[in-house]
Design an enzyme around this catalytic site. Structure first.
Site, PDB file in Angstrom:
ATOM      1  N   HIS A 186      -9.697   1.357   4.696  1.00 52.10           N
ATOM      2  CA  HIS A 186      -8.444   1.564   5.430  1.00 52.10           C
ATOM      3  C   HIS A 186      -8.692   2.559   6.569  1.00 52.10           C
ATOM      4  CE1 HIS A 186      -4.367   2.774   6.386  1.00 52.10           C
ATOM      5  NE2 HIS A 186      -3.985   1.641   5.811  1.00 52.10           N
ATOM      6  N   GLY A 196       1.937   2.671  10.818  1.00 54.03           N
ATOM      7  CA  GLY A 196       2.852   3.797  10.599  1.00 54.03           C
ATOM      8  C   GLY A 196       3.501   4.330  11.860  1.00 54.03           C
ATOM      9  N   GLU A 226      -7.083   4.993   7.603  1.00 50.73           N
ATOM     10  CA  GLU A 226      -6.855   6.405   7.252  1.00 50.73           C
ATOM     11  C   GLU A 226      -8.063   6.987   6.529  1.00 50.73           C
ATOM     12  OE1 GLU A 226      -3.118   5.773   5.289  1.00 50.73           O
ATOM     13  OE2 GLU A 226      -2.215   5.311   7.217  1.00 50.73           O
ATOM     14  N   GLU A 282      -5.708  -4.734  10.793  1.00 56.03           N
ATOM     15  CA  GLU A 282      -4.692  -3.703  10.989  1.00 56.03           C
ATOM     16  C   GLU A 282      -5.008  -2.923  12.266  1.00 56.03           C
ATOM     17  OE1 GLU A 282      -2.588  -2.496   7.131  1.00 56.03           O
ATOM     18  OE2 GLU A 282      -4.422  -1.334   7.233  1.00 56.03           O
ATOM     19  N   SER A 342       3.144  -1.597  10.624  1.00 54.46           N
ATOM     20  CA  SER A 342       4.574  -1.549  10.956  1.00 54.46           C
ATOM     21  C   SER A 342       5.313  -2.854  10.647  1.00 54.46           C
ATOM     22  CB  SER A 342       4.768  -1.150  12.424  1.00 54.46           C
ATOM     23  OG  SER A 342       4.321   0.174  12.615  1.00 54.46           O
ATOM     24  N   GLY A 387       2.695  -1.047   4.414  1.00 55.20           N
ATOM     25  CA  GLY A 387       2.629   0.371   4.066  1.00 55.20           C
ATOM     26  C   GLY A 387       4.012   0.938   3.837  1.00 55.20           C
ATOM     27  N   GLY A 388       4.552   1.644   4.829  1.00 53.37           N
ATOM     28  CA  GLY A 388       5.829   2.348   4.713  1.00 53.37           C
ATOM     29  C   GLY A 388       6.939   1.509   4.087  1.00 53.37           C
ATOM     30  N   ASN A 394       0.855  -1.181   0.000  1.00 59.84           N
ATOM     31  CA  ASN A 394       0.000   0.000   0.000  1.00 59.84           C
ATOM     32  C   ASN A 394       0.894   1.235   0.000  1.00 59.84           C
ATOM     33  OD1 ASN A 394      -1.860   2.008   0.433  1.00 59.84           O
ATOM     34  ND2 ASN A 394      -2.401   1.390   2.525  1.00 59.84           N
ATOM     35  N   TRP A 395       1.061   1.833  -1.179  1.00 59.44           N
ATOM     36  CA  TRP A 395       1.971   2.985  -1.301  1.00 59.44           C
ATOM     37  C   TRP A 395       1.373   4.247  -0.675  1.00 59.44           C
ATOM     38  CZ3 TRP A 395       4.203   3.055  -7.015  1.00 59.44           C
ATOM     39  CH2 TRP A 395       4.999   1.906  -7.207  1.00 59.44           C
ATOM     40  N   LYS A 396       0.096   4.232  -0.371  1.00 59.31           N
ATOM     41  CA  LYS A 396      -0.597   5.424   0.140  1.00 59.31           C
ATOM     42  C   LYS A 396      -0.373   6.606  -0.827  1.00 59.31           C
ATOM     43  CE  LYS A 396      -0.275   3.437   4.675  1.00 59.31           C
ATOM     44  NZ  LYS A 396      -0.262   3.595   6.096  1.00 59.31           N
TER      45      LYS A 396
HETATM   46  P1  PGA Z   1       2.520   0.656   7.759  1.00 64.22           P
HETATM   47  O1  PGA Z   1       1.088   0.806   7.100  1.00 64.22           O
HETATM   48  O2  PGA Z   1       3.128  -0.640   7.249  1.00 64.22           O
HETATM   49  O3  PGA Z   1       3.299   1.864   7.327  1.00 64.22           O
HETATM   50  O4  PGA Z   1       2.317   0.596   9.240  1.00 64.22           O
HETATM   51  C1  PGA Z   1       0.241  -0.295   6.935  1.00 64.22           C
HETATM   52  C2  PGA Z   1      -1.055   0.139   6.312  1.00 64.22           C
HETATM   53  O5  PGA Z   1      -1.500   1.258   6.568  1.00 64.22           O
HETATM   54  O6  PGA Z   1      -1.667  -0.594   5.543  1.00 64.22           O
END
Ligand code: PGA
Length: 267
Positions: free
Chosen positions: A113, A189, A115, A183, A229, A250-251, A17-19
């Site tokens: 998600h 994050g 976010e 999640e 994370s 994500g990150g 997930n590149w966001k």
């Molecule tokens: P993260 O994000 O790996 O940066 O914690 C995961 C996600 O939001 O899907």
């Protein structure tokens, strides 16, 4: 609990997930190409073998604007999107429909998600509509759910409530086309580590819910991913010890070599 050193003997799904990254198309293309090379040989060639070897399916979910640059043919990498609207077309300024995503070659779409729930006011009702619209278009929704820090004591009620509302009117025939990503919001994050025991316990809660709501057979066919994370050091433990069927990264998915290490560690 499964042994740390045990081999992974099931098909694994790893989603990047590149966001809202990166900010230029050139960077996006570079990242995509390096990852594509790095994961080549993990998935598709294995499918050609006559005997069954567990596969690792890798899905990249870039921002919408880059999707059309990443059309895939026979690649080891699949495409997904990070969100969609619940109508197919029409006067909905700024929205992207599941049909558009399907027509661009996406196989998956992330829905709900945390976010999106937090910053864009997505409710379970909207998420449920999006899931049904994605299924109708034959996109596979990756439904994200999880508890906030202050909800950790009530995790069972929180997860059940999200599942009941988000999966409303999703039929037994459709549920196996959905992937569920657990999640914990406090681990996204933040670098906060969700222990293997906590991840396993959430995995079992979700499986139990699906078993009661649908059936054991159907519940066994729904993939459950862990996200929050993830790095190359902890990735495999969620699969080997917490029984997860894959990961939502994500990150760490923005760093090609780190992401490739994560994929390799899950073979
Ligand atoms: P993260 O994000 O790996 O940066 O914690 C995961 C996600 O939001 O899907």
């Amino acid at each position: 609990m499964t042994n740390k050193n045990s081999k992974i003997d099931k098909n694994i799904l790893i989603v990047a997930n590149w966001k809202m990254n990166p900010v230029t198309l050139d960077e996006a293309k570079r990242l995509f190409e390096v990852v594509k090379k790095g994961v080549a040989g993990f998935s598709l060639p294995r499918r050609k073998l006559k005997f069954a070897i567990p596969e690792v399916e890798v899905v990249t979910c870039p921002p919408f604007v880059y999707l059309s640059n990443f059309q895939l043919s026979a690649s080891s990498l699949q495409l997904g999107a990070q969100n969609c609207f619940y109508e197919e077309k029409g006067a909905f300024t700024g929205e992207i429909s599941p049909l558009m995503l399907k027509n661009l070659g996406c196989r998956y779409v992330i829905i709900g998600h945390s976010e999106r729930r937090q910053y864009f006011g997505e409710t379970n009702e909207m998420i449920n509509k999006k899931i049904k619209a994605a299924l109708k278009t034959r996109l596979k929704p990756i439904l994200c759910l999880g508890e906030k820090e202050e909800e950790r004591e009530q995790i069972k009620e929180i997860l059940e409530n999200q599942l009941i509302q988000d999966l409303k009117e999703v039929s037994p025939g459709q549920i196996t086309n959905i992937v569920i990503a657990y999640e914990p919001v406090w681990a996204i994050g933040t670098g906060n580590y969700c222990s293997v025991d906590d991840a396993l316990s959430a995995y079992l809660m979700i499986k139990k819910f699906l078993t009661n709501y649908y059936s054991r057979n159907l519940a066994n066919r729904v993939k459950i991913l862990y996200g929050g994370s993830i790095d190359n050091q902890n990735a495999a433990s969620y699969i080997k010890e917490a029984r997860m069927d894959g990961l939502l990264v994500g990150g760490a998915s923005l760093n090609a070599s780190e992401f490739i290490k994560i994929v390799k560690s899950c073979q």
